[in-house]
Design a protein around this motif. Structure first.
Motif, PDB file in Angstrom:
ATOM      1  N   THR A  20    -111.401 -25.944  84.209  1.00  0.00           N
ATOM      2  CA  THR A  20    -110.179 -26.435  84.824  1.00  0.00           C
ATOM      3  C   THR A  20    -110.465 -26.973  86.231  1.00  0.00           C
ATOM      4  OG1 THR A  20    -109.038 -24.719  83.591  1.00  0.00           O
ATOM      5  CG2 THR A  20    -107.792 -25.785  85.326  1.00  0.00           C
ATOM      6  N   LEU A  21    -111.321 -26.262  86.982  1.00  0.00           N
ATOM      7  CA  LEU A  21    -111.664 -26.719  88.332  1.00  0.00           C
ATOM      8  C   LEU A  21    -112.411 -28.052  88.274  1.00  0.00           C
ATOM      9  CD1 LEU A  21    -112.840 -23.403  90.032  1.00  0.00           C
ATOM     10  CD2 LEU A  21    -110.781 -24.732  90.577  1.00  0.00           C
ATOM     11  N   THR A  22    -113.301 -28.172  87.307  1.00  0.00           N
ATOM     12  CA  THR A  22    -114.054 -29.418  87.178  1.00  0.00           C
ATOM     13  C   THR A  22    -113.091 -30.575  86.947  1.00  0.00           C
ATOM     14  OG1 THR A  22    -115.873 -28.168  86.220  1.00  0.00           O
ATOM     15  CG2 THR A  22    -115.932 -30.553  85.923  1.00  0.00           C
ATOM     16  N   GLU A  23    -112.152 -30.357  86.040  1.00  0.00           N
ATOM     17  CA  GLU A  23    -111.185 -31.418  85.750  1.00  0.00           C
ATOM     18  C   GLU A  23    -110.341 -31.747  86.984  1.00  0.00           C
ATOM     19  OE1 GLU A  23    -108.775 -30.505  82.294  1.00  0.00           O
ATOM     20  OE2 GLU A  23    -107.381 -32.075  82.962  1.00  0.00           O
ATOM     21  N   ARG A  47    -119.578  -0.063  75.994  1.00  0.00           N
ATOM     22  CA  ARG A  47    -119.494  -1.497  76.266  1.00  0.00           C
ATOM     23  C   ARG A  47    -118.046  -1.855  76.578  1.00  0.00           C
ATOM     24  NH1 ARG A  47    -120.684  -6.639  72.452  1.00  0.00           N
ATOM     25  NH2 ARG A  47    -120.941  -8.133  74.120  1.00  0.00           N
ATOM     26  N   LEU A  48    -117.844  -2.581  77.688  1.00  0.00           N
ATOM     27  CA  LEU A  48    -116.499  -2.954  78.104  1.00  0.00           C
ATOM     28  C   LEU A  48    -116.438  -4.460  78.343  1.00  0.00           C
ATOM     29  CD1 LEU A  48    -117.155   0.006  79.542  1.00  0.00           C
ATOM     30  CD2 LEU A  48    -114.971  -0.420  80.610  1.00  0.00           C
ATOM     31  N   ILE A  49    -115.406  -5.103  77.789  1.00  0.00           N
ATOM     32  CA  ILE A  49    -115.190  -6.521  78.067  1.00  0.00           C
ATOM     33  C   ILE A  49    -113.876  -6.640  78.814  1.00  0.00           C
ATOM     34  CG2 ILE A  49    -115.060  -8.850  77.082  1.00  0.00           C
ATOM     35  CD1 ILE A  49    -117.632  -7.401  76.345  1.00  0.00           C
ATOM     36  N   THR A  50    -113.930  -7.289  79.977  1.00  0.00           N
ATOM     37  CA  THR A  50    -112.756  -7.319  80.848  1.00  0.00           C
ATOM     38  C   THR A  50    -112.035  -8.666  80.755  1.00  0.00           C
ATOM     39  OG1 THR A  50    -113.974  -8.195  82.725  1.00  0.00           O
ATOM     40  CG2 THR A  50    -113.963  -5.810  82.455  1.00  0.00           C
ATOM     41  N   PRO A  51    -110.755  -8.679  81.124  1.00  0.00           N
ATOM     42  CA  PRO A  51    -109.986  -9.919  81.038  1.00  0.00           C
ATOM     43  C   PRO A  51    -110.593 -11.047  81.892  1.00  0.00           C
ATOM     44  CG  PRO A  51    -108.545  -8.065  81.550  1.00  0.00           C
ATOM     45  CD  PRO A  51    -109.919  -7.537  81.551  1.00  0.00           C
ATOM     46  N   THR A  52    -110.862 -10.758  83.156  1.00  0.00           N
ATOM     47  CA  THR A  52    -111.330 -11.832  84.031  1.00  0.00           C
ATOM     48  C   THR A  52    -112.600 -12.476  83.492  1.00  0.00           C
ATOM     49  OG1 THR A  52    -110.278 -10.973  86.008  1.00  0.00           O
ATOM     50  CG2 THR A  52    -112.208 -12.346  86.338  1.00  0.00           C
ATOM     51  N   ALA A  53    -113.523 -11.665  82.969  1.00  0.00           N
ATOM     52  CA  ALA A  53    -114.780 -12.225  82.472  1.00  0.00           C
ATOM     53  C   ALA A  53    -114.502 -13.236  81.366  1.00  0.00           C
ATOM     54  CB  ALA A  53    -115.676 -11.102  81.964  1.00  0.00           C
ATOM     55  N   GLN A  54    -113.498 -12.945  80.542  1.00  0.00           N
ATOM     56  CA  GLN A  54    -113.185 -13.860  79.434  1.00  0.00           C
ATOM     57  C   GLN A  54    -112.561 -15.164  79.928  1.00  0.00           C
ATOM     58  OE1 GLN A  54    -111.704 -11.539  75.760  1.00  0.00           O
ATOM     59  NE2 GLN A  54    -111.359 -10.129  77.439  1.00  0.00           N
ATOM     60  N   ASN A  55    -111.947 -15.123  81.108  1.00  0.00           N
ATOM     61  CA  ASN A  55    -111.297 -16.339  81.617  1.00  0.00           C
ATOM     62  C   ASN A  55    -112.214 -17.217  82.464  1.00  0.00           C
ATOM     63  OD1 ASN A  55    -108.862 -15.790  80.401  1.00  0.00           O
ATOM     64  ND2 ASN A  55    -107.947 -14.830  82.210  1.00  0.00           N
ATOM     65  N   LEU A  56    -113.393 -16.714  82.829  1.00  0.00           N
ATOM     66  CA  LEU A  56    -114.233 -17.443  83.799  1.00  0.00           C
ATOM     67  C   LEU A  56    -114.562 -18.862  83.342  1.00  0.00           C
ATOM     68  CD1 LEU A  56    -116.675 -14.579  84.865  1.00  0.00           C
ATOM     69  CD2 LEU A  56    -114.803 -15.568  86.213  1.00  0.00           C
ATOM     70  N   LYS A  57    -114.881 -19.021  82.053  1.00  0.00           N
ATOM     71  CA  LYS A  57    -115.285 -20.353  81.575  1.00  0.00           C
ATOM     72  C   LYS A  57    -114.133 -21.336  81.723  1.00  0.00           C
ATOM     73  CE  LYS A  57    -118.090 -23.132  80.675  1.00  0.00           C
ATOM     74  NZ  LYS A  57    -119.303 -23.325  81.500  1.00  0.00           N
ATOM     75  N   LEU A  58    -112.943 -20.900  81.352  1.00  0.00           N
ATOM     76  CA  LEU A  58    -111.798 -21.812  81.455  1.00  0.00           C
ATOM     77  C   LEU A  58    -111.502 -22.132  82.932  1.00  0.00           C
ATOM     78  CD1 LEU A  58    -109.778 -23.291  79.564  1.00  0.00           C
ATOM     79  CD2 LEU A  58    -108.111 -21.581  80.256  1.00  0.00           C
ATOM     80  N   ILE A  59    -111.703 -21.159  83.807  1.00  0.00           N
ATOM     81  CA  ILE A  59    -111.498 -21.425  85.237  1.00  0.00           C
ATOM     82  C   ILE A  59    -112.433 -22.558  85.678  1.00  0.00           C
ATOM     83  CG2 ILE A  59    -111.666 -20.479  87.584  1.00  0.00           C
ATOM     84  CD1 ILE A  59    -110.921 -17.746  86.483  1.00  0.00           C
ATOM     85  N   GLU A  60    -113.697 -22.476  85.290  1.00  0.00           N
ATOM     86  CA  GLU A  60    -114.663 -23.513  85.677  1.00  0.00           C
ATOM     87  C   GLU A  60    -114.277 -24.878  85.120  1.00  0.00           C
ATOM     88  OE1 GLU A  60    -118.631 -22.479  84.497  1.00  0.00           O
ATOM     89  OE2 GLU A  60    -119.040 -21.559  86.441  1.00  0.00           O
ATOM     90  N   GLY A  97    -123.209 -39.460  93.043  1.00  0.00           N
ATOM     91  CA  GLY A  97    -121.989 -39.525  93.835  1.00  0.00           C
ATOM     92  C   GLY A  97    -120.737 -39.006  93.145  1.00  0.00           C
ATOM     93  N   SER A  98    -120.770 -38.750  91.841  1.00  0.00           N
ATOM     94  CA  SER A  98    -119.525 -38.260  91.247  1.00  0.00           C
ATOM     95  C   SER A  98    -119.672 -36.814  90.777  1.00  0.00           C
ATOM     96  CB  SER A  98    -119.069 -39.169  90.104  1.00  0.00           C
ATOM     97  OG  SER A  98    -120.017 -39.146  89.088  1.00  0.00           O
ATOM     98  N   LEU A  99    -118.570 -36.116  90.867  1.00  0.00           N
ATOM     99  CA  LEU A  99    -118.580 -34.690  90.578  1.00  0.00           C
ATOM    100  C   LEU A  99    -118.796 -34.442  89.086  1.00  0.00           C
ATOM    101  CD1 LEU A  99    -116.326 -32.019  92.050  1.00  0.00           C
ATOM    102  CD2 LEU A  99    -116.395 -32.226  89.583  1.00  0.00           C
ATOM    103  N   LYS A 100    -119.805 -33.606  88.787  1.00  0.00           N
ATOM    104  CA  LYS A 100    -120.138 -33.402  87.400  1.00  0.00           C
ATOM    105  C   LYS A 100    -119.689 -32.028  86.898  1.00  0.00           C
ATOM    106  CE  LYS A 100    -123.657 -33.920  84.139  1.00  0.00           C
ATOM    107  NZ  LYS A 100    -124.290 -32.598  84.188  1.00  0.00           N
TER     108      LYS A 100
END
Ligand code: SF4
Ligand code: SF4
Lengths: 423, 236
Positions: free
Chosen positions: A378-381, A363-376, A24-27
């Motif tokens: 933050t949303l969880t919190e 090989r290319l690393i983009t800004p958004t890809a680097q932020n995805l983990k923090l987005i998740e 029942g609680s968001l994980k």
């Protein structure tokens, strides 16, 4: 139990949210990106270095210039072409224009309706036509700038290895519109400051940006609040992780921590390097580091718009047509790295070439890809606190938070291969 | 006029050209545009503007659903018209291309094609305004060379001996590249009744092999256009 919330709207690209619940609680909240990757890296192999500015630009229709300039930085490093100051200034001018073009798009057409509780810019500007007029003036100014230097606003054509294919006789037609735009940007900042921003603070975050004499834009040193990393060594800084639910890779720092790139990171790492008007305005309205509330990123984007306008005006005022638009490029077997601050943060490229200048590795690393983990995280919190909200309501709580990060999914998913259409 | 804007596999550049229309944009009723609005109604549309190419079964099904729901369907840009740069994934071992993505017209009838990577906002305005007053839009169908002549550009092939795809590319962009001192790379795609034989001859005179000429077409963002794709399918 897994719940899917979709569709995510006003986010560049296609994605949904998966909510994982236990007893029942968001994980956990998962950012399930659905955008089909376009395999840009494998596409480049076997082609001449000359196609890099054209093809990499097509990864993103919002920040093509960032891709072009970063790729050229790598090419010019590999072939040891030393770009003269006056050409570099013109590239910076184009880059500043792109920051403004991209930030105004996100801020005034995607993000702002949230602060007025409206579904889109259409409703917003029927209500506030006066503001629209100002925003359009800014966008017209930078479109004119990009067209003057690059031929067209989206996927400009004049950036080539060694410099430009041609440079304008004069830039004096831009001075007035830029001066007027600075006044408008100051007004818009005041307007944005009067809005109410929800409270929120990152629990833990590492701000990663370029570092140097100027406010981050071009450069070759990366700073994470503790140490400086060369663009060559940056590939050891991040860890790439594959997630089964998304068509993009996620990134963590080598220590396994989520980090943030983009306006907030630049602002927190280099506030004192902002241009004079932007800096004094920020101080006047009490906006200074440490700033850990993602909802206030709207204000930082506006400050960066102002900064870019001031810097552009400086370049335009002192412009004299360089004697030659480009230097000759002599190819050799080599490799090169490029790193710049795209509107959304650090964009990193690495290429290898054979003796004919043919691309053998990309090989290319983009800004958004680097932020995805923090987005998740933050949303969880954010959503874990909202126990009494119904499912539909969760989405309307999550979306504005996602927009704080201004994610661009075509960028994030530029290379992974997914199941493709068979016939 | 009820408009929907849709995005498939692409960079986003074409749909954001809509914002360059400025205040004229507020004159139209946009009822579906998930990238820019949170209120989207999939009601019958007068006009569906579609950016991007088709890469998955979901995209194919959604495209067919839009088709049923829309009076006119407009393909926005090289991805939607030709499959985009992502369509040309070369299979290094066989020298064939593997069409990773396909244009809309491979699956459904398309009434209007806006060429370019990205499209020109003037052509978009032409479609929107013409259809809103009930007349048929007039879009260019002449080769790019005409644009160059109008601008008074000296021909790059003749004066500089560099490759310019303008000779086989559909006009309408205003000769952006030659005006900036570089050859056209073909982003508006092949002109109607494209004469590839003459093009290869022209390349030969510039010292380029047929293979190099084909590579240029593959890099044109329109390499998988129906009028070009046979080129690679016949090569082994
Ligand atoms: S046609 Fe070009 S600009 Fe338009 S979406 Fe495709 S890649 Fe982007
Ligand atoms: S000149 Fe050719 S490549 Fe350049 S914008 Fe026009 S059609 Fe596209």
């Amino acid at each position: 139990m897994k719940i899917s919330l979709e569709p995510l709207t006003r986010v560049g690209g296609s994605a949904l949210l998966e909510i994982i619940k236990e007893e029942g609680s968001l994980k956990e909240v998962r950012f399930a990106i659905r955008e089909t990757p376009r395999l840009m890296e494998s596409l480049l192999i076997g082609k001449s270095y000359k196609v890099l500015p054209e093809i990499t630009a097509r990864i993103c229709g919002i920040c093509p210039i960032a891709y072009q300039i970063t790729a050229l930085q790598a090419v010019e490093e590999a072939f040891e072409v030393k770009i003269p100051q006056e050409i570099l200034s013109l590239r910076k001018l184009l880059y500043f224009a792109e920051w403004i073009h991209s930030h105004t798009l996100h801020l005034f057409f995607v993000h702002l309706p949230d602060y007025f509780k409206l579904p889109s810019f259409l409703e917003l500007y029927h209500k506030e036509p006066f503001m629209l007029e100002k925003v359009l003036y800014l966008r017209d100014t930078v479109s004119l700038l990009i067209e003057t230097l690059g031929g067209r606003t989206i996927h400009p054509v004049a950036l080539i290895a060694g410099g430009f294919s041609s440079v304008p006789e004069s830039l004096s037609n831009l001075q007035k519109p830029l001066e007027e735009s600075i006044n408008i940007a100051v007004e818009l900042f005041a307007k944005l400051s009067s809005l109410k921003y929800p409270e929120f603070s990152f629990k833990e975050v590492i701000y990663v940006s370029l570092i140097g004499d100027d406010y981050p834009l071009l450069g070759d040193l990366i700073f994470d609040g503790r140490e400086k990393i060369s663009k060559r060594d940056f590939r050891h800084y991040f860890k790439e992780i594959k997630v089964p639910y998304a068509t993009a890779n996620f990134y963590l720092s080598s220590e396994g921590k989520a980090y943030l790139v983009g306006p907030l990171a630049r602002f927190n790492n280099a506030f004192e390097k902002l241009s004079p008007i932007a800096q004094s305005l920020a101080l006047k309205y009490g906006v200074f580091p440490p700033l850990n509330n993602p909802y206030r990123s709207a204000l930082i984007r506006m400050l960066e718009i102002l900064h870019s306008l001031e810097k552009s005006l400086e370049i335009v005022k002192t412009y004299r047509k360089p004697p030659s638009p480009s230097l000759e490029v002599m190819v050799k077997e080599s490799e090169g790295f490029g790193v710049t601050e795209a509107p959304r943060g650090i964009l990193w490229h690495h290429y290898k070439f054979d003796s004919q200048g043919t691309i053998t590795y990309a090989r290319l690393i983009t800004p958004t890809a680097q932020n995805l983990k923090l987005i998740e995280l933050t949303l969880t919190e954010l959503l874990a606190k909202e126990k009494e909200l119904k499912e539909e309501e969760l989405l309307s709580k999550a979306e504005p938070m996602i927009r704080n990060f201004d994610p661009c999914l075509p960028c994030a998913t530029h290379f992974l291969e997914v199941k493709i259409k068979e016939n | 006029m009820n408009i929907g804007v849709f995005k498939f596999t692409s960079c986003g550049g074409c749909q954001y050209s809509l914002l360059d229309l400025g205040e004229s944009l507020l004159k139209f009723k946009i009822s579906y545009f998930t990238e820019l609005s949170s209120k989207n109604i999939f009601s019958p549309l007068d006009l569906a503007l579609i950016e991007g190419s088709v890469t998955t079964n979901e995209e194919e099904n959604f495209l067919k659903k839009i088709r049923k729901n829309a009076r006119y369907l407009v393909a926005l840009g090289a991805c939607a018209v030709s499959g985009g740069i992502q369509a040309i994934q070369e299979d290094k071992s066989s020298n064939r291309i593997r069409p990773y993505s396909k244009p809309l017209a491979d699956f459904v009838p398309v009434e209007f094609e806006l060429r370019g990577c990205p499209i020109s906002k003037h052509h978009l305005l032409e479609v929107l305004f013409s259809l809103s007053v009930g007349s048929m839009p007039l879009l260019p169908d002449y080769p790019l060379c005409l644009d160059c002549k109008r601008k008074g550009n000296p021909c790059l092939i003749v004066t500089k001996g560099v490759l310019c795809l303008g000779v086989i590319t559909q006009g309408g962009c205003g000769a952006i590249c030659p005006s900036k001192g570089r050859g056209c790379y073909g982003c508006f795609g092949p002109v109607k009744k494209v004469n590839l034989k003459a093009f290869f001859k022209c390349c030969l005179r510039l010292g380029l092999s047929e293979e190099e000429a084909i590579q240029a077409l593959k890099n044109s963002f329109n390499g998988y256009h129906p009028d070009l794709r046979e080129l690679y399918e016949n090569i082994s």
